[in-house]
Design a protein around this motif. Structure first.
Motif, PDB file in Angstrom:
ATOM      1  N   THR A 213       0.840  -1.206   0.000  1.00  0.00           N
ATOM      2  CA  THR A 213       0.000   0.000   0.000  1.00  0.00           C
ATOM      3  C   THR A 213       0.875   1.256   0.000  1.00  0.00           C
ATOM      4  O   THR A 213       0.602   2.217  -0.734  1.00  0.00           O
TER       5      THR A 213
ATOM      6  N   ALA B 221      -2.167  -2.730  -7.659  1.00  0.00           N
ATOM      7  CA  ALA B 221      -3.141  -2.424  -6.593  1.00  0.00           C
ATOM      8  C   ALA B 221      -4.146  -3.570  -6.441  1.00  0.00           C
ATOM      9  O   ALA B 221      -4.539  -3.912  -5.311  1.00  0.00           O
TER      10      ALA B 221
ATOM     11  N   PRO C 113      -5.384   5.079   2.617  1.00  0.00           N
ATOM     12  CA  PRO C 113      -5.267   3.622   2.442  1.00  0.00           C
ATOM     13  C   PRO C 113      -4.174   2.993   3.311  1.00  0.00           C
ATOM     14  O   PRO C 113      -4.357   1.893   3.847  1.00  0.00           O
TER      15      PRO C 113
ATOM     16  N   ILE D 212     -10.027   0.213  -2.700  1.00  0.00           N
ATOM     17  CA  ILE D 212      -9.004   0.105  -3.755  1.00  0.00           C
ATOM     18  C   ILE D 212      -9.674   0.193  -5.123  1.00  0.00           C
ATOM     19  O   ILE D 212      -9.232   0.896  -6.033  1.00  0.00           O
TER      20      ILE D 212
ATOM     21  N   TRP E  97       2.376   1.641  -3.450  1.00  0.00           N
ATOM     22  CA  TRP E  97       1.349   2.097  -4.423  1.00  0.00           C
ATOM     23  C   TRP E  97       1.214   3.610  -4.351  1.00  0.00           C
ATOM     24  O   TRP E  97       1.199   4.318  -5.343  1.00  0.00           O
TER      25      TRP E  97
END
Lengths: 265, 265
Positions: A24, A200, A48, A175, A27
Motif C-alpha cells: 500500500t 493495486a 489507504p 481500492i 502504491w
C-alpha cells in the motif's frame, strides 16, 4: 509438531501483514506522489496506508494475542491489557486515516460519505469503537460477573471476526474506487489493466488472503486458549500456574505450551 | 423460549433475504431499464440480481439447513442431499450471473476481469466450486471414513463462512463500481448522492446486515446440530431416533427439537 505449525503460521502472518502494508505504501509513493499532511491529494494517500495498517494488520495482531501459547498459562490480566492496548493503537491509526480523507475532501470541496465504500467503512469503525468499549468495560474492568462475561464472550468473539471481515470488504471496495478515480482520465484506463491496476489489485487480494488466514486461526484452528474447567473431548491435564492456581491444559494443546511449562516447573 | 427465538430469526432472515433480492431487482428495473438476454446493457442487469440471489441469499439458505432442529433427529442423508442440492442451484444461478456480464462485455468490447471486484468475484466462485465438489465427494458419497470427515469438517465449515464473506465483499465492491459507472456522465454524479445512489447504497448495506446475521447463526449461535457422542458442558439426554439408533440431544437444544421428539415417541 504442533509447535512448529503454530510458529510457521505466525511467520506467514507477519510476512503477509507486512507485505500488505508495504504494497500500500509503495502504491501511494510510486504512482501517487508520496505523502504530506497539508490537505492535498498527498494527504489522502495516508488514508489507504493507515487503514490497512490499523484496521486490518494491527487489528489482526491484537486479536491473535490469545492464540499465543504463552497466554494460556499464568494470569490473564497482562494479556488482556496487551490485547486492549494494541486494539487502541489500531483504533488511533484508523482515526488518523479517516482524518486524512476528510481533510482532503474538505480542501477539494468533495462531499463526504457518499459512496457505499464510505458507508461500510464508517459503519465498521463505529462497530470497532463499540467493540473496544464493550471489551474494556466488561472484560478488563473488574466489576462484570463471570456469568455476564461468559454470556458476552461469544458475541465479542463473533463481532471481533465480523469487524475484520467488514474492514477487508471496505479495503477491497476502497481500492476498487481509488483505481476508478485515478485511472479515469489517464492515458490507460482501468480496463486496460495498466501496471498500477495490476499492482493495486494484487495488494487487494493480498489483504483478502491475509484476512482469511487470520480468521482461520481465530475461528477454526484449535489454538484457542482452553476455557478453565471446560470438559472437552480430551482429558484435561491439571498443571500449576505461577500464582499456584490450577491451570487446566488440554492434552493436545499441552504440546504447544510444553516449553513454557517446563521452564515453570 | 429457545424455539421462539429460533423461528423469529428464521423469519428475520427470510424477510431480509427477500428484501436484498427485491431491492436489487427494483434498482435494475427502475434506474437501468429492466432486463433482457441479448448481450445489451439490459443483459448486464441480470448480473447483480443473479449474484445476490444465488451467491448470497440462496447460498445462505443452503448453509443454514443444518440449523433447523428437524435436521437434528433421524437420518442425515435427506438433509445432506437438500444442503447439496440448494447449493448446486445457488451455483447455477451464479454461473448464469457471470454469463450475463461476460456476454455484455463481449458485445460492448469491454475487457473482462480487470477490476479488483471481478478478481475477488471470480476467486469466490472458484472457491465455491471447490467447496461443493469437496463437500459432495467427502460428505455425501459414502466412501470417506469418519476420521477423514471429522478432519475436514472444520475446514469445510470455515470455507463455507469465508465464501459467504467474500461474496458479500464482492457485492459491496460491485455496487460501488456500478454506481461510479452509471453516475459518471449523469446530471447528478455519485458524490451528489442522487436517489439511485442512496437506494443502491442501502441495498448494499442490507446485504451486509443479512450476511452478518447468517454468519452469526452459522458460527456463534448454539443452534448447531449436536455432534453424536460429543460430551458437552450440559449433560446429554439419550433419545431414540427413528431407526432405533440412540440420538444424543443436549439439554439446552432439546427444547428446540422437543415438538419433533414428541411426534416420534
Amino acid at each position: 509438531m504442533a509447535v512448529g505449525w503454530f510458529y510457521l503460521s505466525v511467520l506467514a502472518l507477519c510476512s503477509l501483514g507486512s507485505m500488505c502494508i508495504l504494497f500500500t505504501i509503495y502504491w501511494m509513493r510510486y504512482w501517487h506522489g508520496g505523502f504530506a499532511w497539508d490537505g492535498s491529494m498527498l494527504m489522502f494517500n495516508w488514508h489507504p496506508v493507515l487503514m490497512v495498517t490499523g484496521m486490518v494488520v494491527l487489528y489482526s495482531a491484537a486479536s491473535l494475542v490469545y492464540r499465543l501459547p504463552q497466554s494460556w498459562v499464568g494470569p490473564r490480566l497482562p494479556w488482556k491489557s496487551g490485547h486492549a492496548a494494541m486494539h487502541l493503537l489500531a483504533f488511533l491509526l484508523t482515526v488518523l486515516g479517516l482524518h486524512a480523507v476528510f481533510e482532503f475532501h474538505n480542501h477539494a470541496k468533495i462531499p463526504h460519505l457518499y459512496s457505499l465504500h464510505s458507508w461500510l467503512g464508517i459503519t465498521t469503525v463505529f462497530l470497532f469503537a463499540c467493540q473496544w468499549f464493550l471489551g474494556f468495560s466488561v472484560f478488563l474492568l473488574p466489576w462484570a460477573s463471570m456469568w455476564l462475561r461468559s454470556l458476552l464472550k461469544p458475541i465479542h468473539v463473533f463481532f471481533g471476526a465480523s469487524i475484520l471481515s467488514l474492514a477487508i470488504a471496505s479495503v477491497v471496495s476502497g481500492i476498487n474506487e481509488k483505481l476508478f478515480f485515478s485511472l479515469k482520465n489517464g492515458t490507460k484506463t482501468y480496463s486496460n489493466l495498466p501496471s498500477e491496476a495490476v499492482f493495486a489489485n494484487c495488494a487487494g487480494m493480498l489483504v483478502v488472503v491475509f484476512g482469511l488466514l487470520v480468521l482461520y486461526i481465530l475461528l477454526a484452528s484449535s489454538w484457542k486458549r482452553p476455557e478453565p474447567g471446560m470438559q472437552a473431548e480430551r482429558e484435561p491435564t491439571r498443571t500449576r500456574g505461577r500464582a499456584g492456581t490450577p491451570e487446566v491444559m488440554l492434552e493436545g494443546e499441552r504440546g504447544l505450551a510444553e516449553p513454557l511449562l517446563q521452564k515453570r516447573s
